[in-house]
Design a protein around this motif. Sequence first.
Motif, mmCIF file in Angstrom:
data_model
loop_
_atom_site.group_PDB
_atom_site.id
_atom_site.type_symbol
_atom_site.label_atom_id
_atom_site.label_comp_id
_atom_site.label_asym_id
_atom_site.label_seq_id
_atom_site.Cartn_x
_atom_site.Cartn_y
_atom_site.Cartn_z
ATOM 1 N N HIS A 1 23.835 11.463 -7.894
ATOM 2 C CA HIS A 1 24.065 11.471 -6.441
ATOM 3 C C HIS A 1 22.917 12.176 -5.712
ATOM 4 C CE1 HIS A 1 28.054 9.790 -6.912
ATOM 5 N NE2 HIS A 1 28.310 10.698 -7.839
ATOM 6 N N VAL A 2 22.418 13.270 -6.283
ATOM 7 C CA VAL A 2 21.280 13.959 -5.681
ATOM 8 C C VAL A 2 20.047 13.065 -5.716
ATOM 9 C CG1 VAL A 2 19.677 15.887 -5.987
ATOM 10 C CG2 VAL A 2 22.145 16.267 -6.143
ATOM 11 N N ALA A 3 19.814 12.407 -6.861
ATOM 12 C CA ALA A 3 18.654 11.526 -6.988
ATOM 13 C C ALA A 3 18.711 10.384 -5.972
ATOM 14 C CB ALA A 3 18.584 10.967 -8.403
ATOM 15 N N LYS A 4 19.900 9.832 -5.791
ATOM 16 C CA LYS A 4 20.062 8.735 -4.821
ATOM 17 C C LYS A 4 19.783 9.226 -3.403
ATOM 18 C CE LYS A 4 23.378 5.150 -3.442
ATOM 19 N NZ LYS A 4 24.756 4.620 -3.645
ATOM 20 N N SER B 1 12.867 11.943 -21.303
ATOM 21 C CA SER B 1 12.436 10.784 -22.092
ATOM 22 C C SER B 1 12.367 9.529 -21.234
ATOM 23 C CB SER B 1 13.367 10.569 -23.280
ATOM 24 O OG SER B 1 14.698 10.330 -22.851
ATOM 25 N N LEU B 2 13.350 9.336 -20.379
ATOM 26 C CA LEU B 2 13.322 8.179 -19.488
ATOM 27 C C LEU B 2 12.183 8.302 -18.472
ATOM 28 C CD1 LEU B 2 17.123 7.570 -18.800
ATOM 29 C CD2 LEU B 2 15.578 6.142 -20.164
ATOM 30 N N ALA B 3 11.888 9.518 -18.077
ATOM 31 C CA ALA B 3 10.782 9.729 -17.145
ATOM 32 C C ALA B 3 9.469 9.294 -17.768
ATOM 33 C CB ALA B 3 10.718 11.194 -16.733
ATOM 34 N N LEU B 4 9.238 9.668 -19.018
ATOM 35 C CA LEU B 4 8.007 9.271 -19.695
ATOM 36 C C LEU B 4 7.903 7.754 -19.808
ATOM 37 C CD1 LEU B 4 7.868 11.958 -22.521
ATOM 38 C CD2 LEU B 4 6.305 11.752 -20.575
ATOM 39 N N GLN B 5 9.027 7.103 -20.116
ATOM 40 C CA GLN B 5 9.023 5.643 -20.209
ATOM 41 C C GLN B 5 8.712 5.011 -18.853
ATOM 42 O OE1 GLN B 5 12.623 4.112 -22.078
ATOM 43 N NE2 GLN B 5 12.729 5.905 -23.418
ATOM 44 N N ALA B 6 9.368 5.522 -17.807
ATOM 45 C CA ALA B 6 9.182 4.951 -16.473
ATOM 46 C C ALA B 6 7.755 5.163 -15.980
ATOM 47 C CB ALA B 6 10.180 5.575 -15.499
ATOM 48 N N ILE B 7 7.189 6.332 -16.241
ATOM 49 C CA ILE B 7 5.816 6.608 -15.809
ATOM 50 C C ILE B 7 4.842 5.681 -16.528
ATOM 51 C CG2 ILE B 7 3.978 8.335 -15.870
ATOM 52 C CD1 ILE B 7 6.259 10.436 -15.432
ATOM 53 N N VAL C 1 15.367 8.311 -12.467
ATOM 54 C CA VAL C 1 15.754 8.501 -13.867
ATOM 55 C C VAL C 1 16.277 9.923 -14.036
ATOM 56 C CG1 VAL C 1 14.159 6.781 -14.766
ATOM 57 C CG2 VAL C 1 13.406 9.151 -14.537
ATOM 58 N N GLY C 2 17.086 10.127 -15.112
ATOM 59 C CA GLY C 2 17.776 11.398 -15.240
ATOM 60 C C GLY C 2 17.409 12.244 -16.429
ATOM 61 N N THR C 3 16.444 11.814 -17.245
ATOM 62 C CA THR C 3 16.040 12.602 -18.410
ATOM 63 C C THR C 3 14.522 12.599 -18.537
ATOM 64 O OG1 THR C 3 16.041 10.745 -19.982
ATOM 65 C CG2 THR C 3 18.148 11.895 -19.622
ATOM 66 N N ASP D 1 0.803 -1.210 0.000
ATOM 67 C CA ASP D 1 0.000 0.000 0.000
ATOM 68 C C ASP D 1 0.841 1.267 0.000
ATOM 69 O OD1 ASP D 1 -2.309 -1.526 0.009
ATOM 70 O OD2 ASP D 1 -2.429 -1.563 2.188
ATOM 71 N N ASP D 2 2.148 1.150 -0.088
ATOM 72 C CA ASP D 2 2.999 2.331 -0.099
ATOM 73 C C ASP D 2 2.764 3.154 -1.351
ATOM 74 O OD1 ASP D 2 4.138 1.611 2.278
ATOM 75 O OD2 ASP D 2 6.019 0.894 1.421
ATOM 76 N N PHE D 3 2.907 4.476 -1.237
ATOM 77 C CA PHE D 3 2.903 5.340 -2.404
ATOM 78 C C PHE D 3 4.248 5.184 -3.117
ATOM 79 C CE2 PHE D 3 -0.056 7.759 0.424
ATOM 80 C CZ PHE D 3 -1.178 7.617 -0.366
ATOM 81 N N ARG D 4 4.195 4.885 -4.414
ATOM 82 C CA ARG D 4 5.406 4.635 -5.195
ATOM 83 C C ARG D 4 5.833 5.938 -5.858
ATOM 84 N NH1 ARG D 4 4.152 1.567 -9.258
ATOM 85 N NH2 ARG D 4 5.959 0.209 -9.419
ATOM 86 N N VAL D 5 7.091 6.316 -5.628
ATOM 87 C CA VAL D 5 7.574 7.644 -6.001
ATOM 88 C C VAL D 5 8.703 7.531 -7.024
ATOM 89 C CG1 VAL D 5 8.565 9.805 -5.147
ATOM 90 C CG2 VAL D 5 6.984 8.488 -3.694
ATOM 91 N N LEU D 6 8.551 8.244 -8.133
ATOM 92 C CA LEU D 6 9.593 8.307 -9.161
ATOM 93 C C LEU D 6 10.314 9.646 -9.053
ATOM 94 C CD1 LEU D 6 10.962 7.082 -11.710
ATOM 95 C CD2 LEU D 6 9.274 8.370 -13.055
ATOM 96 N N ILE D 7 11.627 9.599 -8.902
ATOM 97 C CA ILE D 7 12.457 10.806 -8.828
ATOM 98 C C ILE D 7 13.085 11.040 -10.190
ATOM 99 C CG2 ILE D 7 14.500 11.837 -7.759
ATOM 100 C CD1 ILE D 7 13.795 9.949 -5.308
ATOM 101 N N VAL D 8 12.914 12.263 -10.711
ATOM 102 C CA VAL D 8 13.471 12.634 -12.013
ATOM 103 C C VAL D 8 14.489 13.738 -11.785
ATOM 104 C CG1 VAL D 8 12.965 13.380 -14.369
ATOM 105 C CG2 VAL D 8 11.249 12.067 -13.074
ATOM 106 N N ASP D 9 15.769 13.381 -11.859
ATOM 107 C CA ASP D 9 16.861 14.339 -11.589
ATOM 108 C C ASP D 9 18.102 13.844 -12.307
ATOM 109 O OD1 ASP D 9 19.069 15.800 -10.244
ATOM 110 O OD2 ASP D 9 17.475 16.451 -8.886
#
Length: 220
Positions: free
Chosen positions: A15-18, A40-46, A36-38, A3-11
């Motif tokens: 090192h900051v993202a980690k 385009s990768l964010a759209l794929q991951a989402i 993810v760091g871009t 039931d956890d909220f799943r969070v995607l970090i885009v940065d």
Amino acid sequence: MADDFRVLIVDDDFHVAKLHAAYVDSVAGFLALAPVGTASLALQAIHSLRPDLVLLDVYLPDASGLDLLQQLDVDTIILSAASDPASVRVAFRRGALGYLLKPFTAESLSQQLRSYARYRRLLGQPGALDQDAVERAKRALIPGDVTPSSKPRSATEAAVLESLDPGEQYSAAEVAARVGVSRATAQRYLSSLADDGAVDIQLRYGTTGRPEHRYGLPAR
């Protein structure tokens, strides 16, 4: 947990993202996905991972995070060093639920996430909302600006709240024992009190097993 909220970090700064992922994982009820760091990768991951929440930087190598924001159909909070008023206005106009300026502390992000959790719980109730519920959900998104509900508390809810000593954290089982109710009943009332902002939820890691939710009175 399921039931956890799943969070995607885009940065784009690994090192900051980690670091931000570690912040997210330290908050009860939240789980950080692989950052993810871009754009385009964010759209794929989402598309593939369907996160509940995106933590989005403005400065990305292949697109502005603000341009990406208007393409997203997912709850999003901006985490960025972009402090100019225009960026903030655009972010909110395009649907950002919050805007946290870098650098920030783990506690600042924790407060933002706990506010988001209250917002989601308030809008997760069955049935139609009245205007008071809508306003409470809006206020819940602003850390430190949660106004406790004016509805009278039941005897059990009041007893659960009174069982919490200032500066201490308790598990649902400990609260249940102090009040003399079942763990499930204590859990239900603690969640309701958290929705009102009367109780804070923290996460404590043990040596083995799942992390434990701990409940306490908010710092004043």
